[in-house]
Motif scaffolding. Structure first.
Motif, PDB file in Angstrom:
ATOM      1  N   ALA A 289      32.279  14.104  19.774  1.00  0.00           N
ATOM      2  CA  ALA A 289      30.772  14.751  19.460  1.00  0.00           C
ATOM      3  C   ALA A 289      29.969  14.319  20.760  1.00  0.00           C
ATOM      4  O   ALA A 289      30.338  13.180  21.351  1.00  0.00           O
ATOM      5  CB  ALA A 289      30.297  14.424  18.389  1.00  0.00           C
ATOM      6  N   TYR A 290      29.037  15.187  21.013  1.00  0.00           N
ATOM      7  CA  TYR A 290      28.183  14.721  21.976  1.00  0.00           C
ATOM      8  C   TYR A 290      26.537  14.245  21.627  1.00  0.00           C
ATOM      9  O   TYR A 290      26.231  15.068  20.535  1.00  0.00           O
ATOM     10  CB  TYR A 290      27.759  16.010  23.059  1.00  0.00           C
ATOM     11  CG  TYR A 290      26.918  15.439  24.245  1.00  0.00           C
ATOM     12  CD1 TYR A 290      27.083  14.574  25.205  1.00  0.00           C
ATOM     13  CD2 TYR A 290      25.538  15.669  24.051  1.00  0.00           C
ATOM     14  CE1 TYR A 290      26.294  13.836  25.918  1.00  0.00           C
ATOM     15  CE2 TYR A 290      24.704  15.521  25.106  1.00  0.00           C
ATOM     16  CZ  TYR A 290      24.974  14.671  26.252  1.00  0.00           C
ATOM     17  OH  TYR A 290      24.147  14.200  27.035  1.00  0.00           O
ATOM     18  N   VAL A 291      26.318  13.008  21.691  1.00  0.00           N
ATOM     19  CA  VAL A 291      24.849  12.543  21.274  1.00  0.00           C
ATOM     20  C   VAL A 291      24.021  12.297  22.266  1.00  0.00           C
ATOM     21  O   VAL A 291      24.458  11.892  23.406  1.00  0.00           O
ATOM     22  CB  VAL A 291      25.127  11.009  20.409  1.00  0.00           C
ATOM     23  CG1 VAL A 291      23.856  10.438  20.207  1.00  0.00           C
ATOM     24  CG2 VAL A 291      26.119  11.323  19.530  1.00  0.00           C
TER      25      VAL A 291
ATOM     26  N   SER B 167      32.046   7.271  25.940  1.00  0.00           N
ATOM     27  CA  SER B 167      32.099   7.712  27.266  1.00  0.00           C
ATOM     28  C   SER B 167      30.899   8.412  27.554  1.00  0.00           C
ATOM     29  O   SER B 167      30.269   9.231  26.954  1.00  0.00           O
ATOM     30  CB  SER B 167      33.334   8.512  27.541  1.00  0.00           C
ATOM     31  OG  SER B 167      33.329   8.500  28.993  1.00  0.00           O
ATOM     32  N   ILE B 168      30.413   8.378  28.880  1.00  0.00           N
ATOM     33  CA  ILE B 168      29.350   9.002  29.705  1.00  0.00           C
ATOM     34  C   ILE B 168      29.705  10.338  29.952  1.00  0.00           C
ATOM     35  O   ILE B 168      29.154  11.333  29.770  1.00  0.00           O
ATOM     36  CB  ILE B 168      29.007   8.285  30.851  1.00  0.00           C
ATOM     37  CG1 ILE B 168      28.414   6.699  30.400  1.00  0.00           C
ATOM     38  CG2 ILE B 168      27.796   9.241  31.562  1.00  0.00           C
ATOM     39  CD1 ILE B 168      27.894   6.014  31.441  1.00  0.00           C
TER      40      ILE B 168
ATOM     41  N   TYR C  83      31.310  10.792  22.145  1.00  0.00           N
ATOM     42  CA  TYR C  83      31.633   9.761  21.039  1.00  0.00           C
ATOM     43  C   TYR C  83      33.076  10.408  20.419  1.00  0.00           C
ATOM     44  O   TYR C  83      33.109  11.482  19.852  1.00  0.00           O
ATOM     45  CB  TYR C  83      30.751   9.393  19.974  1.00  0.00           C
ATOM     46  CG  TYR C  83      29.730   8.380  20.313  1.00  0.00           C
ATOM     47  CD1 TYR C  83      29.369   7.099  20.214  1.00  0.00           C
ATOM     48  CD2 TYR C  83      28.632   9.071  21.137  1.00  0.00           C
ATOM     49  CE1 TYR C  83      28.416   6.371  20.620  1.00  0.00           C
ATOM     50  CE2 TYR C  83      27.597   8.340  21.500  1.00  0.00           C
ATOM     51  CZ  TYR C  83      27.658   6.846  21.218  1.00  0.00           C
ATOM     52  OH  TYR C  83      26.436   6.220  21.682  1.00  0.00           O
ATOM     53  N   LYS C  84      34.051   9.443  20.322  1.00  0.00           N
ATOM     54  CA  LYS C  84      35.307   9.773  19.528  1.00  0.00           C
ATOM     55  C   LYS C  84      35.192   8.900  18.257  1.00  0.00           C
ATOM     56  O   LYS C  84      35.308   7.799  18.482  1.00  0.00           O
ATOM     57  CB  LYS C  84      36.549   9.609  20.264  1.00  0.00           C
ATOM     58  CG  LYS C  84      37.030  10.628  21.352  1.00  0.00           C
ATOM     59  CD  LYS C  84      38.142  10.048  22.008  1.00  0.00           C
ATOM     60  CE  LYS C  84      38.510  11.117  22.964  1.00  0.00           C
ATOM     61  NZ  LYS C  84      39.798  10.749  23.708  1.00  0.00           N
TER      62      LYS C  84
ATOM     63  N   LEU D 132      28.859  18.647  17.546  1.00  0.00           N
ATOM     64  CA  LEU D 132      30.421  18.477  17.252  1.00  0.00           C
ATOM     65  C   LEU D 132      31.159  19.572  18.266  1.00  0.00           C
ATOM     66  O   LEU D 132      30.785  20.342  18.417  1.00  0.00           O
ATOM     67  CB  LEU D 132      30.532  18.870  15.777  1.00  0.00           C
ATOM     68  CG  LEU D 132      31.991  18.448  15.166  1.00  0.00           C
ATOM     69  CD1 LEU D 132      32.494  17.230  15.506  1.00  0.00           C
ATOM     70  CD2 LEU D 132      31.996  19.046  13.805  1.00  0.00           C
ATOM     71  N   ILE D 133      32.018  18.788  18.791  1.00  0.00           N
ATOM     72  CA  ILE D 133      32.970  19.554  19.849  1.00  0.00           C
ATOM     73  C   ILE D 133      34.127  19.947  19.440  1.00  0.00           C
ATOM     74  O   ILE D 133      34.499  21.284  19.699  1.00  0.00           O
ATOM     75  CB  ILE D 133      32.966  18.711  21.225  1.00  0.00           C
ATOM     76  CG1 ILE D 133      31.328  18.533  21.827  1.00  0.00           C
ATOM     77  CG2 ILE D 133      33.907  19.534  22.217  1.00  0.00           C
ATOM     78  CD1 ILE D 133      31.453  17.543  23.041  1.00  0.00           C
TER      79      ILE D 133
END
Length: 189
Positions: free
Chosen positions: A185-187, A87-88, A166-167, A35-36
């Motif tokens: 978040a970054y997955v 998004s990448i 991801y948003k 989680l960012i």
């Protein structure tokens, strides 16, 4: 041919096939998330107040803390829109994914999204969060929900997710207010 009569039927079928293997303990997701940030907004704090911040729980584990205050009862007139974008790159252009909930009413959102995806996790870290066994019946009564280092489980989410940012945005529309909570978040697998 018409297979689905409305979006709620389509969402029910999607959630059943999406969650069936993981709900039976057959398969576990192979991805993790960090989680960012979380952003909140409300147009009328007299109806709903919310705030959330990201906290480090442990090494490599992040959660969020904050509050969600319903200053009046929330009934069937509340509409909820859920969108997911990917998004990448963190600063790249985000594209919408098919995980959408188009302006569903509060009872539909509570039964289709909150109960299968969030309720189990929030019971462990939120004080005064709505909990129900069968199906939700409105309203959500006037209450203050306190969130303390909440870490959402990925067990009820898809088994496979592509790497990337991801948003997830949940937007609330009421007669007297508009608001949203958006998580970034970054997955990674």
């Amino acid at each position: 041919m018409k297979y689905f009569t409305d979006s709620a039927t389509l969402i029910n079928c999607f959630l059943f096939f999406w969650n069936f293997p993981s709900s039976k303990g057959l398969l576990k997701p192979r991805w993790t998330y960090d989680l960012i940030e979380i952003t909140t907004f409300t147009s009328n704090p007299d109806c709903v107040e919310m705030n959330a911040t990201v906290h480090r729980i442990d090494r490599g584990r992040y959660g969020y803390s904050g509050y969600l205050n319903f200053n009046s009862d929330m009934g069937e007139d509340i509409l909820i829109l859920v969108t997911v974008q990917r998004s990448i790159q963190k600063e790249g252009s985000f594209g919408y994914l098919p995980f959408l909930g188009y302006n569903v009413t509060l009872p539909v959102a509570m039964n289709l999204y909150y109960k299968p995806l969030l309720m189990k996790s929030v019971q462990q870290c939120c004080e005064n969060a709505p909990v129900f066994e069968k199906s939700f019946t409105p309203p959500i009564t006037k209450r203050n929900i306190s969130i303390n280092k909440c870490e959402l489980s990925n067990e009820a989410l898809p088994l496979i997710m592509l790497d990337g940012y991801y948003k997830l945005r949940t937007t609330f529309f009421g007669n007297d207010f508009y608001g949203y909570m958006e998580a970034l978040a970054y997955v990674e697998n």
